[in-house]
Write a protein that holds these residues in place. Structure first.
Motif, mmCIF file in Angstrom:
data_model
loop_
_atom_site.group_PDB
_atom_site.id
_atom_site.type_symbol
_atom_site.label_atom_id
_atom_site.label_comp_id
_atom_site.label_asym_id
_atom_site.label_seq_id
_atom_site.Cartn_x
_atom_site.Cartn_y
_atom_site.Cartn_z
ATOM 1 N N ALA A 179 -16.332 -44.580 1.823
ATOM 2 C CA ALA A 179 -14.964 -44.182 1.052
ATOM 3 C C ALA A 179 -13.854 -45.336 1.858
ATOM 4 O O ALA A 179 -14.084 -45.475 2.958
ATOM 5 N N SER A 180 -13.093 -45.644 1.149
ATOM 6 C CA SER A 180 -11.898 -46.608 1.324
ATOM 7 C C SER A 180 -10.674 -45.972 1.732
ATOM 8 O O SER A 180 -9.848 -45.703 0.608
ATOM 9 N N PRO A 181 -10.059 -45.948 3.010
ATOM 10 C CA PRO A 181 -8.710 -45.231 2.860
ATOM 11 C C PRO A 181 -7.558 -46.174 2.280
ATOM 12 O O PRO A 181 -6.700 -45.729 1.717
ATOM 13 N N GLN A 182 -7.822 -47.380 2.187
ATOM 14 C CA GLN A 182 -6.741 -48.514 1.594
ATOM 15 C C GLN A 182 -6.945 -48.163 -0.084
ATOM 16 O O GLN A 182 -5.777 -48.143 -0.375
ATOM 17 N N ARG A 183 -7.995 -48.086 -0.610
ATOM 18 C CA ARG A 183 -8.094 -47.915 -1.789
ATOM 19 C C ARG A 183 -7.341 -46.298 -2.265
ATOM 20 O O ARG A 183 -6.844 -46.416 -3.400
ATOM 21 N N VAL A 184 -7.862 -45.307 -1.575
ATOM 22 C CA VAL A 184 -7.276 -44.155 -1.812
ATOM 23 C C VAL A 184 -5.734 -44.211 -1.702
ATOM 24 O O VAL A 184 -5.060 -43.399 -2.482
ATOM 25 N N PHE A 185 -5.126 -44.703 -0.693
ATOM 26 C CA PHE A 185 -3.741 -44.921 -0.406
ATOM 27 C C PHE A 185 -2.957 -45.548 -1.681
ATOM 28 O O PHE A 185 -2.059 -44.960 -2.406
ATOM 29 N N ASN A 186 -3.615 -46.598 -2.001
ATOM 30 C CA ASN A 186 -3.279 -47.450 -3.318
ATOM 31 C C ASN A 186 -3.223 -46.492 -4.628
ATOM 32 O O ASN A 186 -2.119 -46.514 -5.413
ATOM 33 N N ALA A 187 -4.444 -45.627 -4.691
ATOM 34 C CA ALA A 187 -4.455 -44.822 -5.899
ATOM 35 C C ALA A 187 -3.281 -43.718 -5.895
ATOM 36 O O ALA A 187 -2.871 -43.329 -7.127
ATOM 37 N N ILE A 188 -3.068 -43.262 -4.830
ATOM 38 C CA ILE A 188 -2.204 -42.093 -4.585
ATOM 39 C C ILE A 188 -0.798 -42.426 -4.807
ATOM 40 O O ILE A 188 0.231 -41.967 -5.374
ATOM 41 N N ASN A 189 -0.220 -43.790 -4.203
ATOM 42 C CA ASN A 189 0.929 -44.208 -3.893
ATOM 43 C C ASN A 189 1.251 -45.246 -5.215
ATOM 44 O O ASN A 189 2.577 -45.447 -5.211
ATOM 45 N N GLY A 190 0.445 -45.938 -5.955
ATOM 46 C CA GLY A 190 0.630 -46.905 -6.780
ATOM 47 C C GLY A 190 0.620 -46.470 -8.188
ATOM 48 O O GLY A 190 0.690 -45.025 -8.377
ATOM 49 N N GLY A 191 0.983 -47.234 -9.095
ATOM 50 C CA GLY A 191 0.801 -46.795 -10.639
ATOM 51 C C GLY A 191 1.987 -45.974 -11.102
ATOM 52 O O GLY A 191 2.010 -45.349 -12.202
ATOM 53 N N LYS A 192 3.148 -46.064 -10.402
ATOM 54 C CA LYS A 192 4.287 -45.387 -10.969
ATOM 55 C C LYS A 192 4.702 -45.975 -12.148
ATOM 56 O O LYS A 192 4.967 -47.342 -12.329
ATOM 57 N N THR A 193 5.390 -45.296 -13.177
ATOM 58 C CA THR A 193 5.982 -45.866 -14.426
ATOM 59 C C THR A 193 7.520 -46.201 -14.233
ATOM 60 O O THR A 193 8.000 -45.333 -13.524
ATOM 61 N N PHE A 194 8.112 -46.869 -15.134
ATOM 62 C CA PHE A 194 9.486 -47.121 -14.977
ATOM 63 C C PHE A 194 10.165 -45.666 -15.422
ATOM 64 O O PHE A 194 11.102 -45.424 -14.881
ATOM 65 N N ASN A 195 9.469 -45.065 -16.345
ATOM 66 C CA ASN A 195 10.361 -43.723 -16.784
ATOM 67 C C ASN A 195 10.279 -42.837 -15.719
ATOM 68 O O ASN A 195 11.169 -42.048 -15.592
#
Length: 332
Positions: free
Chosen positions: A194-210
């Motif tokens: 498991a990659s903590p870096q990938r998990v962090f990016n998955a949880i905290n990234g990908g926000k939409t403008f809306n």
């Protein structure tokens, strides 16, 4: 100190003796629920079992939307025939939402870590019950179960389990000085790929403008109560319809509101229909919000809980306000 996890032998037998399983989680799933279902499903597949993953949704959180197609909300008689049910991350059928009526009457096992669940499982006909209120996430319990079944984790499965662990601990923000076992679990999952870096990016990234616009509206709706100890915000039915229920990141809102000096608890009330509100409750640790949620038929953890309450935003707040006043201002 958290005692070593002992998986009930009744649960092992329940799985070993079964041939076909339906794995269900709570409505409005999060990373812990989804990760638990996916990894348990893969484990049972490798044991030669037939598996159907079920969820009523909606898949609101952006980090889990892409898993939606791996779940179904349609269960027919052919699916039910000969099937055993495993409920994860909740302890009653009603918490599974609209699929509950489709799952009634099946031999059932429960895997959960919510403290409030001990009250419900006493009244449940489900057997076996694997309940550990000290566990940081259900994925950590699934990890113990997978090992007890003699299955070696694949890297992507370890990452799904870490994903759930990080979801429920707020990426370890909620872990206290008694949480060494949580980091032991995380370390073991990392050793399994498991990659903590990938998990962090998955949880905290990908926000939409809306979502960012919507977050601003919720912040502008916020009000302070009881000398700043409680922050309450709301979402009107019009706002719910305008922004929809998917691609949301409620954790960002809670983090911002809980970062305000002097805040002990946060309440978010959403007018989901004209007749009903859903309520999110968060605490810094001084208030056990799960006890408040249970009073209205909800549940959760000491620091994070949720409940559905009939009424308008104003009517729901009128019900909650005296309870929080008693808890936060006990001498008044």
């Amino acid at each position: 100190m958290h005692k070593p996890v002992i998986v009930p032998h009744e649960l092992i037998s329940f799985i070993e003796e079964g041939h076909k399983f339906i794995i269900a989680g709570h409505q409005e799933p999060d990373g812990d629920c989804i990760g638990s279902q996916l990894v348990l499903g893969e484990a049972l597949n490798r044991l030669g079992k037939k598996v159907l993953l079920c969820s009523a949704g909606p898949f609101k959180r952006p980090e889990i939307v892409h898993y939606r197609d791996r779940f179904t909300a349609s269960i027919n008689e052919a699916d039910r025939y000969g099937a055993q049910l495993i409920i994860v991350d909740c302890s009653t059928l009603c918490r599974t939402g609209t699929i509950a009526s489709l799952l009634e009457g099946l031999p059932t096992a429960i895997i959960d870590h919510h403290k409030a669940s001990s009250q419900y499982t006493k009244e449940s006909s489900a057997t076996p019950v694997f309940l550990d209120p000290q566990a940081p996430s259900v994925t950590s319990m699934i990890f113990s179960l997978v090992k007890a079944l003699g299955i070696n984790l694949r890297a992507e499965e370890a990452e799904l389990l870490l994903f759930g662990l990080c979801t429920d601990t707020g990426f370890f923000r909620h872990v206290t000085e008694q949480g060494a076992a949580t980091f032991d679990c995380a370390a073991e999952l990392v050793r399994n790929g498991a990659s903590p870096q990938r998990v962090f990016n998955a949880i905290n990234g990908g926000k939409t403008f809306n979502f960012c616009i919507f977050l601003g509206i919720l912040l502008s709706n916020a009000r302070s109560y009881f000398s700043g100890k409680l922050i309450v915000t709301h979402e009107t039915l019009e706002e719910t319809q305008r922004f929809g229920l998917e691609h949301r990141d409620s954790d960002s809102l809670y983090q911002l509101l809980q970062s305000i000096a002097g805040v002990d608890a946060v309440v978010v009330i959403r007018q989901e229909t004209a007749q009903n509100c859903t309520v999110g409750l968060r605490s810094q640790g001084t208030v056990d919000v799960s006890k408040i949620a249970v009073q209205f038929g909800g549940g959760g953890h000491m620091n994070a809980a949720g409940v559905s309450i009939p009424g308008t935003i104003e009517e729901v707040w009128d019900k909650l306000q005296p309870i929080f006043k008693h808890v936060l201002l006990p001498s008044s």
